[in-house]
Design a protein around this motif. Structure first.
Motif, mmCIF file in Angstrom:
data_model
loop_
_atom_site.group_PDB
_atom_site.id
_atom_site.type_symbol
_atom_site.label_atom_id
_atom_site.label_comp_id
_atom_site.label_asym_id
_atom_site.label_seq_id
_atom_site.Cartn_x
_atom_site.Cartn_y
_atom_site.Cartn_z
ATOM 1 N N ALA A 1 0.107 2.411 -12.604
ATOM 2 C CA ALA A 1 0.386 3.715 -11.974
ATOM 3 C C ALA A 1 1.879 3.997 -11.989
ATOM 4 C CB ALA A 1 -0.144 3.746 -10.548
ATOM 5 N N ALA A 2 2.682 2.976 -11.743
ATOM 6 C CA ALA A 2 4.134 3.157 -11.795
ATOM 7 C C ALA A 2 4.586 3.371 -13.230
ATOM 8 C CB ALA A 2 4.833 1.943 -11.191
ATOM 9 N N ALA B 1 0.832 -1.214 0.000
ATOM 10 C CA ALA B 1 0.000 0.000 0.000
ATOM 11 C C ALA B 1 0.860 1.255 0.000
ATOM 12 C CB ALA B 1 -0.939 -0.008 1.205
ATOM 13 N N LEU B 2 1.966 1.229 0.735
ATOM 14 C CA LEU B 2 2.869 2.382 0.751
ATOM 15 C C LEU B 2 3.498 2.591 -0.627
ATOM 16 C CD1 LEU B 2 4.641 1.978 4.206
ATOM 17 C CD2 LEU B 2 3.208 3.904 3.469
ATOM 18 N N ARG B 3 3.954 1.529 -1.259
ATOM 19 C CA ARG B 3 4.529 1.649 -2.611
ATOM 20 C C ARG B 3 3.495 2.269 -3.561
ATOM 21 N NH1 ARG B 3 6.793 -2.899 -5.787
ATOM 22 N NH2 ARG B 3 7.869 -1.208 -6.839
ATOM 23 N N GLU C 1 4.999 -6.450 -4.519
ATOM 24 C CA GLU C 1 4.241 -6.138 -5.728
ATOM 25 C C GLU C 1 3.412 -4.863 -5.535
ATOM 26 O OE1 GLU C 1 4.298 -7.812 -8.697
ATOM 27 O OE2 GLU C 1 5.936 -8.932 -7.778
ATOM 28 N N LEU C 2 3.102 -4.232 -6.659
ATOM 29 C CA LEU C 2 2.185 -3.097 -6.643
ATOM 30 C C LEU C 2 0.770 -3.591 -6.915
ATOM 31 C CD1 LEU C 2 4.228 -0.536 -8.728
ATOM 32 C CD2 LEU C 2 3.527 -0.248 -6.369
ATOM 33 N N VAL D 1 10.645 3.643 -0.338
ATOM 34 C CA VAL D 1 9.757 2.482 -0.352
ATOM 35 C C VAL D 1 9.214 2.210 -1.762
ATOM 36 C CG1 VAL D 1 7.526 1.621 0.491
ATOM 37 C CG2 VAL D 1 9.104 2.728 2.075
ATOM 38 N N MET D 2 8.986 3.263 -2.517
ATOM 39 C CA MET D 2 8.420 3.096 -3.871
ATOM 40 C C MET D 2 9.232 2.133 -4.719
ATOM 41 S SD MET D 2 7.585 7.065 -4.813
ATOM 42 C CE MET D 2 7.363 6.765 -6.553
ATOM 43 N N PHE D 3 10.527 2.102 -4.512
ATOM 44 C CA PHE D 3 11.390 1.318 -5.382
ATOM 45 C C PHE D 3 11.869 0.026 -4.727
ATOM 46 C CE2 PHE D 3 11.340 5.607 -6.938
ATOM 47 C CZ PHE D 3 10.973 5.374 -8.256
#
Length: 170
Positions: free
Chosen positions: A75-76, A16-18, A69-70, A62-64
């Motif tokens: 979105a990415a 969820a953070l990613r 998994e996203l 955190v995004m990377f």
């Protein structure tokens, strides 16, 4: 514990953070006003990317984290597609050569922005290192066929287009 319960697990929280990080990045990139100068716009997208990283360096980190998994990988991907569209506009405007691959040049541009963002927002380099973006992006775009003097002006204007009032070039 309630937070973990809400997201199902620590992995769920991380996913969820990613996702939130990429959602915020998409909003930041969407807020960049497009102008008649696509090279300026390409640099402005890079500046928006950097502003996003500097506003939330922990979320940026955190995004990377590809270990999770996203929920919505599109979105990415949209961040990259935004850059690809700007490169395509520059080709249409005859700023870049016809043989330039938009995905390749967008990826190279993102690599410069991501490297600087990572090294400044979450790493060892001082804020002043961000001034390297203008000459690096200028060299990249000149190698794609843009006129040197025009390119320098466009990149400098675009890189300084961040609405937060920051100045990232000299």
């Amino acid at each position: 514990m309630a937070v973990y319960t809400y997201f199902g697990s620590m992995d769920g929280l991380w996913k969820a953070l990613r996702q939130e990080g990429f959602t915020r990045l998409a909003a930041k990139l969407a807020a960049v006003s497009m102008t008649p100068d696509p090279v300026r716009d390409l640099a402005a997208l890079g500046a928006a990317y950097l502003a996003n990283a500097l506003q939330s360096p922990d979320l940026y980190r955190v995004m990377f984290d590809a270990g999770f998994e996203l929920e919505d990988a599109d979105a990415a991907d949209e961040a990259l597609h935004c850059l690809v569209r700007a490169v395509e506009r520059a080709k249409t405007a005859s700023r870049f050569r016809d043989d330039v691959d938009p995905l390749e040049l967008a990826t190279q541009s993102w690599t410069i922005g991501h490297g600087l963002a990572s090294l400044v927002a979450t790493g060892p380099l001082p804020h002043q290192a961000l001034t390297h973006a203008v000459p690096m992006l200028t060299a990249l775009f000149i190698s794609a066929g843009d006129d040197p003097a025009r390119c320098r002006r466009s990149v400098k204007h675009g890189w300084g287009a961040d609405t937060s009032g920051r100045t990232w070039h000299s």
